[in-house]
Design a protein around this motif. Structure first.
Motif, PDB file in Angstrom:
ATOM      1  N   ARG A   1       3.725  -5.399  12.978  1.00  0.00           N
ATOM      2  CA  ARG A   1       3.460  -4.996  14.265  1.00  0.00           C
ATOM      3  C   ARG A   1       3.340  -6.090  14.628  1.00  0.00           C
TER       4      ARG A   1
ATOM      5  N   ALA B   1      -3.284  -1.060  16.028  1.00  0.00           N
ATOM      6  CA  ALA B   1      -3.989  -2.277  15.137  1.00  0.00           C
ATOM      7  C   ALA B   1      -3.196  -3.923  15.392  1.00  0.00           C
ATOM      8  N   VAL B   2      -2.936  -4.374  15.667  1.00  0.00           N
ATOM      9  CA  VAL B   2      -2.084  -5.497  15.886  1.00  0.00           C
ATOM     10  C   VAL B   2      -2.593  -6.618  14.373  1.00  0.00           C
ATOM     11  N   LEU B   3      -3.964  -6.708  14.217  1.00  0.00           N
ATOM     12  CA  LEU B   3      -4.715  -7.315  13.048  1.00  0.00           C
ATOM     13  C   LEU B   3      -6.213  -6.890  12.931  1.00  0.00           C
TER      14      LEU B   3
ATOM     15  N   PHE C   1       5.047  -4.410   3.207  1.00  0.00           N
ATOM     16  CA  PHE C   1       4.214  -5.580   4.904  1.00  0.00           C
ATOM     17  C   PHE C   1       4.014  -6.797   4.393  1.00  0.00           C
TER      18      PHE C   1
ATOM     19  N   GLY D   1       5.545   0.894  11.824  1.00  0.00           N
ATOM     20  CA  GLY D   1       4.216   0.049  11.944  1.00  0.00           C
ATOM     21  C   GLY D   1       4.013   0.099  10.873  1.00  0.00           C
ATOM     22  N   ARG D   2       3.878   1.817   9.620  1.00  0.00           N
ATOM     23  CA  ARG D   2       3.605   1.238   8.855  1.00  0.00           C
ATOM     24  C   ARG D   2       3.984   1.291   7.632  1.00  0.00           C
ATOM     25  N   TYR D   3       4.364   0.480   6.618  1.00  0.00           N
ATOM     26  CA  TYR D   3       4.893   0.659   5.836  1.00  0.00           C
ATOM     27  C   TYR D   3       4.470   0.152   3.985  1.00  0.00           C
TER      28      TYR D   3
ATOM     29  N   GLN E   1       1.410  -9.762   5.684  1.00  0.00           N
ATOM     30  CA  GLN E   1       0.028  -9.849   6.398  1.00  0.00           C
ATOM     31  C   GLN E   1      -0.173 -11.939   6.769  1.00  0.00           C
TER      32      GLN E   1
ATOM     33  N   ARG F   1     -13.773  -0.764   9.851  1.00  0.00           N
ATOM     34  CA  ARG F   1     -12.971  -1.104   9.214  1.00  0.00           C
ATOM     35  C   ARG F   1     -12.923  -0.195   7.715  1.00  0.00           C
TER      36      ARG F   1
ATOM     37  N   ARG G   1       1.038  -1.516   0.076  1.00  0.00           N
ATOM     38  CA  ARG G   1      -0.086  -0.554  -0.118  1.00  0.00           C
ATOM     39  C   ARG G   1       0.986   0.770   0.156  1.00  0.00           C
TER      40      ARG G   1
ATOM     41  N   GLY H   1      -0.768  -7.823  11.165  1.00  0.00           N
ATOM     42  CA  GLY H   1       0.205  -7.676  10.298  1.00  0.00           C
ATOM     43  C   GLY H   1       1.232  -7.514  11.191  1.00  0.00           C
TER      44      GLY H   1
ATOM     45  N   GLU I   1       1.649   4.206   1.223  1.00  0.00           N
ATOM     46  CA  GLU I   1       1.160   5.082   2.740  1.00  0.00           C
ATOM     47  C   GLU I   1       2.145   5.312   2.840  1.00  0.00           C
TER      48      GLU I   1
ATOM     49  N   ALA J   1      -6.893 -10.441   9.008  1.00  0.00           N
ATOM     50  CA  ALA J   1      -5.262 -10.015   8.740  1.00  0.00           C
ATOM     51  C   ALA J   1      -4.614  -9.773  10.276  1.00  0.00           C
TER      52      ALA J   1
HETATM   53  P1  AMP Z   1      -6.688  -4.603   6.721  1.00  0.00           P
HETATM   54  O1  AMP Z   1      -6.146  -5.257   5.698  1.00  0.00           O
HETATM   55  O2  AMP Z   1      -6.218  -2.811   6.464  1.00  0.00           O
HETATM   56  O3  AMP Z   1      -7.745  -4.852   7.922  1.00  0.00           O
HETATM   57  O4  AMP Z   1      -4.742  -4.415   8.174  1.00  0.00           O
HETATM   58  C1  AMP Z   1      -4.755  -4.896   8.460  1.00  0.00           C
HETATM   59  C2  AMP Z   1      -3.319  -5.118   9.315  1.00  0.00           C
HETATM   60  O5  AMP Z   1      -2.335  -5.225   8.195  1.00  0.00           O
HETATM   61  C3  AMP Z   1      -3.511  -4.269  10.188  1.00  0.00           C
HETATM   62  O6  AMP Z   1      -4.313  -4.633  11.813  1.00  0.00           O
HETATM   63  C4  AMP Z   1      -1.862  -3.701  10.427  1.00  0.00           C
HETATM   64  O7  AMP Z   1      -1.702  -4.466  11.671  1.00  0.00           O
HETATM   65  C5  AMP Z   1      -1.278  -4.528   9.090  1.00  0.00           C
HETATM   66  N1  AMP Z   1      -1.608  -3.371   8.214  1.00  0.00           N
HETATM   67  C6  AMP Z   1      -2.343  -2.699   7.425  1.00  0.00           C
HETATM   68  N2  AMP Z   1      -1.130  -1.342   7.024  1.00  0.00           N
HETATM   69  C7  AMP Z   1      -0.567  -1.528   7.738  1.00  0.00           C
HETATM   70  C8  AMP Z   1       1.392  -1.528   6.544  1.00  0.00           C
HETATM   71  N3  AMP Z   1       1.139  -0.133   5.620  1.00  0.00           N
HETATM   72  N4  AMP Z   1       2.131  -1.437   7.095  1.00  0.00           N
HETATM   73  C9  AMP Z   1       1.865  -1.763   8.546  1.00  0.00           C
HETATM   74  N5  AMP Z   1       1.166  -2.870   8.476  1.00  0.00           N
HETATM   75  C10 AMP Z   1      -0.065  -2.579   8.067  1.00  0.00           C
END
Ligand code: AMP
Length: 459
Positions: free
Chosen positions: A351, A321-323, A161, A156-158, A163, A299, A149, A348, A151, A346
Motif C-alpha cells: 500500500r 491504512a498504509v500502516l 503481502f 491493496g489487499r493481497y 510488511q 486495531r 492472510r 503495508g 483475505e 507494521a
Molecule cells: P495489521 O497487521 O493488520 O495492523 O496491518 C498493518 C498494515 O499492513 C496495514 O495498515 C496494511 O497497510 C497492511 N496490510 C494488512 N493486511 C494486508 C493485506 N491483506 N494486503 C495488503 N496489505 C495489508
C-alpha cells in the motif's frame, strides 16, 4: 498456463525499483534511529498467533493459512516429507493422518503450523526464546518480509503481502514503557514518509488503555450492545459475547450507526493511561507531528494496550491504512515470557508503494551508457570496457556485436540509456571512444581514461 495463485502477485520492474528504493530508505533511516534487523521464520506454531493476535480477531478466526504438519520424525531427511505431502492448506487430510502408513515418519502427533499473518508475535517469540531481556537494554528491531492472510483479494489487499515493521521492546527498567518511545516511533514514521516524499498522509491516534481499562470498557460495550445486537451482523453477535471490543472493527455498513453510538474508550481510561496518552500527544505537538484522534481505532489485534495508531492515505480508496501499530505491554507475558513492554508498527509495503505511485513518485535510476560493439570480434573488447566502467560506478548495458549500428541505437533507446558508446577496432586501438548523447544527438570523442567520469556526469 500455470498462473500465480489468487491474492498473490509478481512484482516486476520498474515497480521493483521503487520497492528497492523504499527498502533502502527504510534501512538507512532505521539505522539512524538505532534499529537493527531481525529475521524470523515465515511459519510458526499456530498457537503463537491464536494466543497473541487473539482467537476472536478476523485474522485468527478466518484468515490464517494453517496446516497440520506431520513431519515429526526428528532430524534427518525424512523430516521434510510432511512439507511436500500435498495435504495443502485446509485440505481434506485429517490431522495426524498418515502416521500409521509404515513410512517411518510417524511416531509423533501432527503439529499445527501457520504462515505468519503478521510479524510482531514472531519477534516477541524470538525475544523470549533468545532471552533478549537479559541484555538489559532496549531491543530496537525491524523486519521486512512477506505476511499471509486469506483475505478477499482486491486492490491493496493481497493474500501474500509485505510488511516493514519495527518493535521497541525490553524491560521496564530500560525505559520500554515510557511514552517517549511512543512519540519517538511516531516521529520516525512521519520522517520516513517525508523522506520518501509522500505527502497525503494522516496520523490517526487513539489509546485503548491497559488491561483493566479494557475489561471495564468491554463490560460497558457488552451492556450497550445487549438491546441492539440482535439486529447486527453474525460476527458482531458472536463478538458481543466473546470480545466486544472487536465489534468496533466491524465494516458492515448497516452496523455503523449502532457502533458510532457505543460508549467511547476515552471515558474508561484510568488516570495513569490518561496521563500517558497526554504525554504522547504533548511530545508529538512539541516535535510538530500532526495527528487526529480516532476513538474507533482499536486495531484488529488483541494484544494492543495504550497508544494505537494508523497512518492513512487519501488515494488508497477502501484500503486506506498504509500502516498500523501500537503498544503491547502484556504480550510477552501472554506468551509465557518476562514482563517486556513494547511498541511497534507494521507498514503495508504494497500500500505504501501504491500511495507513492498515486502521488507520481517513481524511482528512476536511468542507465548511463549502452556499450555497442561493432562486429562480433569486438565483443571481448566491449565486455572489457563495460567491466571497467561498471567497476567505476557507471550504470551500463552491453549490446552485441552481431547487431547492426541501427539496431544498437534502437536497443540503447529502449534500454533508456543516456549515452551510447561505440566500440570498434579504431576506438580500441586509439583508446578513444565515440560517445553520443541519445537525447540531443550530441557526439564527442572521449579518451578511455576519462570515459567513466564523463558518463557519470548525469548522476
Ligand atoms: P495489521 O497487521 O493488520 O495492523 O496491518 C498493518 C498494515 O499492513 C496495514 O495498515 C496494511 O497497510 C497492511 N496490510 C494488512 N493486511 C494486508 C493485506 N491483506 N494486503 C495488503 N496489505 C495489508
Amino acid at each position: 498456463m500455470i498462473k500465480a495463485i489468487r491474492g498473490t502477485r509478481d512484482l516486476l520492474p520498474p515497480d521493483t525499483d521503487l520497492w528497492n528504493r523504499v527498502e533502502a530508505t527504510v534501512r538507512d533511516l532505521f539505522a539512524r534511529y538505532s534499529f537493527h534487523e531481525i529475521r524470523t521464520p515465515v511459519f510458526e506454531d499456530t498457537q503463537l498467533f491464536s494466543r497473541s493476535v487473539g482467537e476472536d480477531t478476523d485474522i485468527v478466526s478466518k484468515e490464517m493459512f494453517t496446516w497440520e504438519d506431520r513431519a515429526r520424525a526428528g532430524s534427518g531427511g525424512a523430516s521434510d516429507a510432511g512439507l511436500t505431502s500435498g495435504s495443502g492448506f485446509g485440505g481434506g487430510s485429517a490431522p495426524g493422518a498418515g502416521f500409521a502408513d509404515g513410512t517411518g515418519y510417524g511416531g509423533g502427533r501432527g503439529q499445527s503450523l501457520t504462515l505468519r499473518p503478521e510479524n510482531t508475535a514472531g519477534v516477541v517469540r524470538a525475544y523470549i526464546e533468545h532471552q533478549l531481556d537479559k541484555v538489559g537494554k532496549l531491543q530496537k528491531l525491524y523486519y521486512i518480509g512477506p505476511q499471509f492472510r486469506r483475505e478477499r483479494p482486491q486492490k491493496g489487499r493481497y493474500r501474500q503481502f509485505y510488511q516493514i515493521g519495527a518493535e521497541i521492546i525490553g524491560p521496564s527498567s530500560a525505559g520500554s514503557e515510557s511514552p517517549a518511545r511512543d512519540a519517538e516511533v511516531l516521529e520516525m514514521l512521519a520522517t520516513l514518509l517525508d523522506e520518501l516524499g509522500l505527502r497525503g498522509w494522516t496520523l490517526q491516534l487513539n489509546s485503548v488503555g491497559c488491561a483493566a481499562d479494557r475489561a471495564r470498557y468491554n463490560q460497558a460495550l457488552r451492556d450497550a450492545l445487549k438491546p441492539v445486537v440482535a439486529t447486527m451482523c453474525a460476527d458482531c453477535q458472536r463478538r458481543a459475547e466473546t470480545n466486544p471490543l472487536r465489534v468496533l472493527d466491524c465494516k458492515v455498513p448497516e452496523d455503523q450507526p449502532i457502533i458510532e453510538n457505543l460508549p467511547k474508550i476515552s471515558e474508561y481510561l484510568d488516570d495513569a493511561c490518561r496521563e500517558n496518552f497526554a504525554q504522547v500527544r504533548a511530545m508529538l505537538d512539541a516535535v510538530g507531528v500532526p495527528y487526529t484522534i480516532n476513538e474507533r481505532m482499536v486495531r484488529g489485534l488483541d494484544y494492543y494496550t495504550r497508544t494505537t495508531f494508523e497512518f492513512t492515505h487519501g488515494d488508497l480508496g477502501a484500503q486506506s491504512a498504509v500502516l498500523g501499530g501500537g503498544r503491547y505491554d502484556g504480550l510477552s507475558e501472554s506468551l509465557d515470557g518476562p514482563k517486556a513492554p513494547g511498541i511497534g508498527f507494521a507498514i503495508g509495503e504494497d500500500r505504501l508503494i501504491l500511495a507513492l505511485q498515486a502521488e507520481g513518485i517513481t524511482a528512476d535510476a536511468p542507465l548511463d551508457a549502452y556499450i555497442a560493439p561493432l562486429g562480433e570480434g569486438m565483443n571481448p573488447h566491449a565486455l572489457k570496457l563495460a567491466s571497467e566502467l561498471r567497476r567505476a560506478g557507471v550504470r551500463a548495458d552491453l549490446g552485441d556485436g552481431t547487431f547492426r549500428l541501427k539496431k544498437s541505437f534502437e536497443a540503447a533507446e529502449k534500454a533508456g540509456a543516456k549515452y551510447i558508446v561505440i566500440v570498434g577496432g579504431n576506438e580500441v586501438q586509439s583508446e578513444t571512444f565515440t560517445v553520443k548523447e541519445l537525447g540531443t544527438g550530441k557526439q564527442e570523442l572521449v579518451a578511455r581514461a576519462n570515459l567513466a567520469e564523463y558518463l557519470r556526469r548525469s548522476h
